[in-house]
Design a protein around this motif. Structure first.
Motif, PDB file in Angstrom:
ATOM      1  N   PRO A 105       7.789  -0.709  43.167  1.00 10.43           N
ATOM      2  CA  PRO A 105       8.246  -2.095  43.288  1.00 10.43           C
ATOM      3  C   PRO A 105       9.766  -2.174  43.250  1.00 10.43           C
ATOM      4  CG  PRO A 105       7.331  -1.687  41.085  1.00 10.43           C
ATOM      5  CD  PRO A 105       7.074  -0.447  41.898  1.00 10.43           C
ATOM      6  N   LEU A 106      10.330  -3.182  43.911  1.00 12.02           N
ATOM      7  CA  LEU A 106      11.763  -3.446  43.811  1.00 12.02           C
ATOM      8  C   LEU A 106      12.061  -3.826  42.361  1.00 12.02           C
ATOM      9  CD1 LEU A 106      11.968  -5.615  47.048  1.00 12.02           C
ATOM     10  CD2 LEU A 106      12.769  -3.249  46.790  1.00 12.02           C
ATOM     11  N   THR A 107      13.150  -3.277  41.830  1.00 11.76           N
ATOM     12  CA  THR A 107      13.402  -3.435  40.390  1.00 11.76           C
ATOM     13  C   THR A 107      13.770  -4.865  40.001  1.00 11.76           C
ATOM     14  OG1 THR A 107      14.171  -1.155  40.370  1.00 11.76           O
ATOM     15  CG2 THR A 107      14.729  -2.501  38.460  1.00 11.76           C
ATOM     16  N   PHE A 108      14.696  -5.467  40.743  1.00 10.96           N
ATOM     17  CA  PHE A 108      15.244  -6.761  40.321  1.00 10.96           C
ATOM     18  C   PHE A 108      14.157  -7.843  40.182  1.00 10.96           C
ATOM     19  CE2 PHE A 108      17.185 -10.913  41.330  1.00 10.96           C
ATOM     20  CZ  PHE A 108      18.058 -11.018  40.254  1.00 10.96           C
ATOM     21  N   PRO A 109      13.327  -8.060  41.202  1.00 13.93           N
ATOM     22  CA  PRO A 109      12.307  -9.117  41.040  1.00 13.93           C
ATOM     23  C   PRO A 109      11.360  -8.845  39.877  1.00 13.93           C
ATOM     24  CG  PRO A 109      12.076  -7.972  43.168  1.00 13.93           C
ATOM     25  CD  PRO A 109      13.339  -7.498  42.561  1.00 13.93           C
ATOM     26  N   ARG A 110      11.021  -7.583  39.660  1.00 10.59           N
ATOM     27  CA  ARG A 110      10.146  -7.274  38.535  1.00 10.59           C
ATOM     28  C   ARG A 110      10.824  -7.600  37.195  1.00 10.59           C
ATOM     29  NH1 ARG A 110       5.422  -4.387  38.793  1.00 10.59           N
ATOM     30  NH2 ARG A 110       4.557  -4.432  40.899  1.00 10.59           N
ATOM     31  N   GLN A 111      12.127  -7.318  37.129  1.00 10.40           N
ATOM     32  CA  GLN A 111      12.852  -7.650  35.890  1.00 10.40           C
ATOM     33  C   GLN A 111      12.811  -9.160  35.645  1.00 10.40           C
ATOM     34  OE1 GLN A 111      16.538  -5.814  37.135  1.00 10.40           O
ATOM     35  NE2 GLN A 111      16.290  -4.102  35.701  1.00 10.40           N
ATOM     36  N   VAL A 112      13.032  -9.919  36.702  1.00 12.53           N
ATOM     37  CA  VAL A 112      13.074 -11.376  36.557  1.00 12.53           C
ATOM     38  C   VAL A 112      11.716 -11.907  36.100  1.00 12.53           C
ATOM     39  CG1 VAL A 112      13.406 -13.567  37.767  1.00 12.53           C
ATOM     40  CG2 VAL A 112      14.931 -11.639  38.238  1.00 12.53           C
ATOM     41  N   VAL A 113      10.652 -11.445  36.771  1.00 14.69           N
ATOM     42  CA  VAL A 113       9.326 -11.979  36.428  1.00 14.69           C
ATOM     43  C   VAL A 113       8.892 -11.504  35.040  1.00 14.69           C
ATOM     44  CG1 VAL A 113       6.906 -12.116  37.123  1.00 14.69           C
ATOM     45  CG2 VAL A 113       8.697 -12.293  38.843  1.00 14.69           C
ATOM     46  N   ALA A 114       9.236 -10.267  34.683  1.00 18.59           N
ATOM     47  CA  ALA A 114       8.917  -9.796  33.331  1.00 18.59           C
ATOM     48  C   ALA A 114       9.571 -10.698  32.288  1.00 18.59           C
ATOM     49  CB  ALA A 114       9.378  -8.345  33.144  1.00 18.59           C
ATOM     50  N   LEU A 115      10.825 -11.066  32.530  1.00 19.23           N
ATOM     51  CA  LEU A 115      11.515 -11.952  31.585  1.00 19.23           C
ATOM     52  C   LEU A 115      10.888 -13.348  31.559  1.00 19.23           C
ATOM     53  CD1 LEU A 115      15.177 -10.832  32.282  1.00 19.23           C
ATOM     54  CD2 LEU A 115      14.062 -10.812  30.024  1.00 19.23           C
ATOM     55  N   CYS A 116      10.445 -13.815  32.713  1.00 16.20           N
ATOM     56  CA  CYS A 116       9.778 -15.124  32.730  1.00 16.20           C
ATOM     57  C   CYS A 116       8.467 -15.061  31.933  1.00 16.20           C
ATOM     58  CB  CYS A 116       9.476 -15.571  34.163  1.00 16.20           C
ATOM     59  SG  CYS A 116      10.929 -16.016  35.118  1.00 16.20           S
ATOM     60  N   GLN A 117       7.787 -13.915  31.985  1.00 20.36           N
ATOM     61  CA  GLN A 117       6.555 -13.776  31.210  1.00 20.36           C
ATOM     62  C   GLN A 117       6.860 -13.718  29.709  1.00 20.36           C
ATOM     63  OE1 GLN A 117       3.531 -14.159  31.902  1.00 20.36           O
ATOM     64  NE2 GLN A 117       2.955 -13.332  33.903  1.00 20.36           N
ATOM     65  N   ALA A 118       8.020 -13.218  29.366  1.00 22.46           N
ATOM     66  CA  ALA A 118       8.363 -13.033  27.948  1.00 22.46           C
ATOM     67  C   ALA A 118       9.624 -13.833  27.614  1.00 22.46           C
ATOM     68  CB  ALA A 118       8.563 -11.543  27.663  1.00 22.46           C
ATOM     69  N   PRO A 119       9.526 -15.159  27.686  1.00 22.29           N
ATOM     70  CA  PRO A 119      10.743 -15.975  27.519  1.00 22.29           C
ATOM     71  C   PRO A 119      11.391 -15.811  26.144  1.00 22.29           C
ATOM     72  CG  PRO A 119       8.768 -17.357  27.518  1.00 22.29           C
ATOM     73  CD  PRO A 119       8.335 -15.984  27.910  1.00 22.29           C
ATOM     74  N   PHE A 120      10.595 -15.390  25.154  1.00 18.31           N
ATOM     75  CA  PHE A 120      11.156 -15.143  23.817  1.00 18.31           C
ATOM     76  C   PHE A 120      12.215 -14.040  23.857  1.00 18.31           C
ATOM     77  CE2 PHE A 120       7.994 -11.873  24.074  1.00 18.31           C
ATOM     78  CZ  PHE A 120       6.845 -12.517  24.544  1.00 18.31           C
ATOM     79  N   LEU A 121      12.166 -13.167  24.869  1.00 24.60           N
ATOM     80  CA  LEU A 121      13.184 -12.113  24.976  1.00 24.60           C
ATOM     81  C   LEU A 121      14.558 -12.686  25.285  1.00 24.60           C
ATOM     82  CD1 LEU A 121      11.555  -9.144  26.891  1.00 24.60           C
ATOM     83  CD2 LEU A 121      11.866  -9.474  24.441  1.00 24.60           C
ATOM     84  N   LEU A 122      14.581 -13.858  25.913  1.00 24.53           N
ATOM     85  CA  LEU A 122      15.869 -14.420  26.320  1.00 24.53           C
ATOM     86  C   LEU A 122      16.761 -14.704  25.118  1.00 24.53           C
ATOM     87  CD1 LEU A 122      14.502 -16.714  29.167  1.00 24.53           C
ATOM     88  CD2 LEU A 122      15.745 -14.551  29.435  1.00 24.53           C
ATOM     89  N   ASP A 123      16.148 -14.879  23.945  1.00 26.40           N
ATOM     90  CA  ASP A 123      16.938 -15.095  22.724  1.00 26.40           C
ATOM     91  C   ASP A 123      17.118 -13.813  21.919  1.00 26.40           C
ATOM     92  OD1 ASP A 123      16.752 -17.824  23.359  1.00 26.40           O
ATOM     93  OD2 ASP A 123      14.839 -17.987  22.272  1.00 26.40           O
ATOM     94  N   ASP A 124      16.591 -12.717  22.430  1.00 28.72           N
ATOM     95  CA  ASP A 124      16.633 -11.465  21.669  1.00 28.72           C
ATOM     96  C   ASP A 124      18.005 -10.818  21.847  1.00 28.72           C
ATOM     97  OD1 ASP A 124      14.156  -9.106  20.895  1.00 28.72           O
ATOM     98  OD2 ASP A 124      16.287  -8.593  21.025  1.00 28.72           O
ATOM     99  N   PRO A 125      18.694 -10.502  20.740  1.00 29.48           N
ATOM    100  CA  PRO A 125      20.040  -9.919  20.874  1.00 29.48           C
ATOM    101  C   PRO A 125      20.036  -8.588  21.633  1.00 29.48           C
ATOM    102  CG  PRO A 125      19.255  -9.819  18.580  1.00 29.48           C
ATOM    103  CD  PRO A 125      18.289 -10.670  19.331  1.00 29.48           C
ATOM    104  N   ASN A 126      18.877  -7.931  21.691  1.00 25.34           N
ATOM    105  CA  ASN A 126      18.829  -6.636  22.378  1.00 25.34           C
ATOM    106  C   ASN A 126      18.459  -6.718  23.856  1.00 25.34           C
ATOM    107  OD1 ASN A 126      19.499  -4.996  20.137  1.00 25.34           O
ATOM    108  ND2 ASN A 126      17.429  -5.292  19.325  1.00 25.34           N
ATOM    109  N   VAL A 127      18.231  -7.934  24.350  1.00 22.30           N
ATOM    110  CA  VAL A 127      17.707  -8.043  25.714  1.00 22.30           C
ATOM    111  C   VAL A 127      18.630  -7.407  26.750  1.00 22.30           C
ATOM    112  CG1 VAL A 127      18.656 -10.358  26.173  1.00 22.30           C
ATOM    113  CG2 VAL A 127      16.594  -9.611  27.378  1.00 22.30           C
ATOM    114  N   GLY A 128      19.955  -7.488  26.495  1.00 19.26           N
ATOM    115  CA  GLY A 128      20.934  -6.921  27.420  1.00 19.26           C
ATOM    116  C   GLY A 128      20.870  -5.405  27.508  1.00 19.26           C
TER     117      GLY A 128
END
Lengths: 481, 481
Positions: free
Chosen positions: B55-78
């Motif tokens: 799979p293309l990496t970028f779209p998978r990263q985006v959708v994975a983050l949408c599935q796990a929105p709690f990661l958006l506040d995780d200090p380690n997400v970057g």
């Protein structure tokens, strides 16, 4: 100029006949008002996350990892995902052939269907065969496929409860069959009286309609009732006598808000009854990840399980499922997780139990707040929501209101619900969208607004209803006493 | 005992009539052999990830983050996700009302439909209206919905290319309409001759069938041809004259392996032609995330766009879409990402371009290897795959092979493909599943096996074919010279 194939007058008449009130006039008006900036409370459809319910953490972690399999090799993955989610993601990826981006078998991933079969075995105490379980893009798609398989023309009747979830009436119209209604008894807490069933079948026969299948929704939508074991036995005996396929819509099986009648599946009751009934009655049961404490509506994951369906028919259903290649694979993983949640001892177990219990207990409280709220309103009576996600109060509309509706060219309960929407932003579905007895009016609302918002919503409803009744009741002083 | 509604003899006859060879006898046999431990190369269906495409990496990263929105506040997400993927996930979540777990509008998320409209505008140079774009669970579901809207009964005909992708024949059977074939010219690289079209319509009329719509698949499936602008103009003029809706299956628009005829959309050609044609011809165009260099088949994301369809019809289509509530939301996000990929300057741009170019360039090489491979085989001739994902060689079966097939109770090309499967594990689809002229035989294979596996696969095919021809050809010495 001749009409073209996609001009309205030349469309498939069955398409035009379809009605689907859950996203009908009220919903369209609510969407308009929202665009204009009005705050809308969308209680028209059982869509928990849209009203603020948080997703369960563990399944989302697993599916996120399945979407991003490259993370499984990332040394930092353990900083953001627990080890059991990582292990489960590896498990599900191993069940696919190519990850979430590959079509699965058209029935769904064999490994997930095995998990579903194990869940059913644990629930019912009888072996379940994965080959008779098909995964679908939500339960609705499965219901539509089965109805399409059964219905050959308008002489084919399907017994449907009234009030009903309009998926059934809509799909029956679309496939050109005949809906044969049987009425639920509002005064008996929306119970199902087997004598009504018999009468419906006789009346249908009189019109030249052969009833071929019967739908039950348990727990009920929009009515919320939970069927007792005795009632299910009567229904199955009836299906046996009348040679009917039973379609068991059991999507709310996790949503139970009383302790007297826990959920019992039609399949368990059928198999408990023993031969000949247990060997003969054809049953298709539906379930989903959209309801329960999951509420993962947008993921579109569901399944149906077939009992006593001959292999040649299963092959036909498989063939038709193949045309659209496969249900979405992430939805299949959610379904696997729903039927196989974290176990005691797993890292994520406590959190999972805490989150799911929190949702269910809050729904139980909200069911109570809402029923009590409606029953405290003038000219409103409401049965308690025993299960599912809806409250279905009866609104006793005064004759003047019915007249005013007629003048406005509206069905009376549509008139009421539109006024409610304009006044309060509460977006409901009129009872006429589900079917109701002549001259009786209802509305359906979900019990899904956040617990803390409930008192304000019910107060706002009460205020509107009072003003409405003030406006349209002749002897307002009298009836308020 | 009377037959029950789900006994084979009493099923909907239209269901029984459906044929879908892509997952038919060959696929079922291949699945059996796989269960028995044989290594199977599944080239029966365009399912790139199942054959190892990453799979293309970028779209998978985006959708994975949408599935796990709690990661958006995780200090380690970057540490595990790039900043532009995080930003895009926030963007898509802001377009939902409740994240991926909430049903969207039944037409799909308004924000994603806007992105699709912008993509179409950039591609065609004409404004596109998001209100006329509906998102679907893959393109097939959209095709089925439109055909169901058009077909009223067996007197309604749909012009379909032969050979065709059997979605069309299957859906037309299921909805009880009539398939009206028009033949593609194998000797003219599967070109479309407008005179054939006229003849097909006349013949249909002779049988009492009114042709209401025409399907084009561009680039072609299974035939791979790319339609020229001149050819598209002829087709649109023909639709105008004959009052036909045009269904443009353009799911392979990113899969082009020659430079003479770049993809051009039916919509652009239509609008280029100007009035009256551009204002009159009804067109529905289909696209998907399953093909292109994405190959995200399992995600089930697609859309259709309507041109010159009256609002009342759009409302009917919306109503029917509402019955199954909404297409899956993760698939909608993939679609948004496909039409709005990373831009120059974005962190993920270089990687995205590298990955997608790599896939497309390799597909182009594989198309060439496969065509040349087939053409080097005895009694096999094959047009070059100009686009799409398939090779469709003609197999000149000797009379003895045809006799042997008859004895085995098999259609000749099914016989050949089954022998190929048993001998080599290569799972193809016989040409008869797509339609072909009388007495001519083909098979369809995808060009998707990994580039490095191609030489071995083609060698294995050649060896099988040589042995097959040795066995069934009368003058083997002669024809090998």
């Amino acid at each position: 100029m001749l009409p073209k194939a996609l001009d309205y007058e030349s469309l498939n008449e069955n398409v035009k006949k379809v009605q689907y009130a859950v996203r009908g006039e009220l919903y369209l008006r609510a969407s308009e008002l929202q665009k204009e900036g009005k705050k809308i409370i969308f209680t028209n459809v059982g869509n928990p996350h849209a009203l603020g319910q948080k997703p369960l953490t563990f399944p989302r972690q697993v599916v996120a990892l399945c979407q991003a399999p490259f993370l499984l090799d990332d040394p930092n993955v353990g900083l953001v995902f627990p080890a059991d989610a990582i292990a489960r993601a590896k498990h599900y990826l191993s069940l696919t052939s190519g990850g979430l981006g590959a079509y699965s078998d058209s029935r769904g991933l064999p490994g997930v269907r095995k998990e579903v079969a194990e869940f059913i075995e644990r629930r019912d105490g009888y072996r379940s065969d994965p080959e008779l379980i098909f995964l679908t893009d939500g339960a609705s798609k499965g219901v539509m496929q089965i109805l399409n398989t059964i219905i050959r023309g308008e002489q084919d009747g399907i017994l449907v409860p009234v009030p009903q979830y309009p998926l059934y009436s809509a799909a029956i119209s679309l496939f050109g069959g005949s809906l044969v209604p049987y009425y639920l008894e509002e005064t008996a807490n929306w119970g199902l009286d087997i004598n009504n069933l018999r009468e419906s079948v006789v009346q249908a026969r009189f019109k030249g309609i052969t009833v071929r299948a019967m739908v039950i929704i348990n727990p009920g939508n929009p009515t919320g009732q939970c069927l007792s074991e005795a009632n299910l036995k009567e229904i199955l005996r009836f299906c046996y006598q009348e040679n009917l396929v039973l379609l068991g819509d059991e999507v709310y099986q996790q949503n139970i808000y009383q302790d007297e009648r826990p959920f019992i599946s039609a399949r368990k009751v059928l198999l408990d009854m023993g031969p000949p009934i247990s060997k003969v009655v054809q049953l298709v049961s539906f379930h989903t990840v959209s309801k329960g404490y999951w509420g993962e509506c947008g993921q579109r994951g569901g399944y149906f399980e077939m009992t006593n369906i001959p292999p040649q028919t299963v092959d036909e259903i498989y063939k038709v499922a193949s045309i659209s290649l496969s249900p979405n694979v992430p939805g299949q993983i959610f379904l696997g997780l729903m039927v196989n949640p974290p176990k005691p001892g797993d890292i994520s177990y406590d959190r999972f139990v805490r989150e799911s219990k929190g949702i269910l207990e809050s729904l139980r409280k909200r069911a109570r707040i809402m029923t009590d709220g409606f029953n405290s309103c003038r000219n409103v009576v409401c049965n308690f929501t025993e299960g599912a996600m809806y409250s279905f109060p009866q609104i006793r509309l005064p004759p003047k209101a019915i007249e005013a509706a007629k003048k406005a060219g509206k069905v009376p309960d549509v008139f009421y619900c539109l006024k409610l929407l304009e006044a309060t932003g509460i977006s409901t579905v009129p009872g006429s969208g589900f079917g109701q007895k002549e001259g009786v009016f209802h509305l359906r609302t979900t019990i899904l607004p956040a617990e803390e918002d409930m008192p304000a919503i019910m107060a706002s409803f009460k205020k509107f209803n009072d003003e409405f009744m003030d406006q349209y009741e002749d002897y307002r002083g009298y009836s308020r006493m």
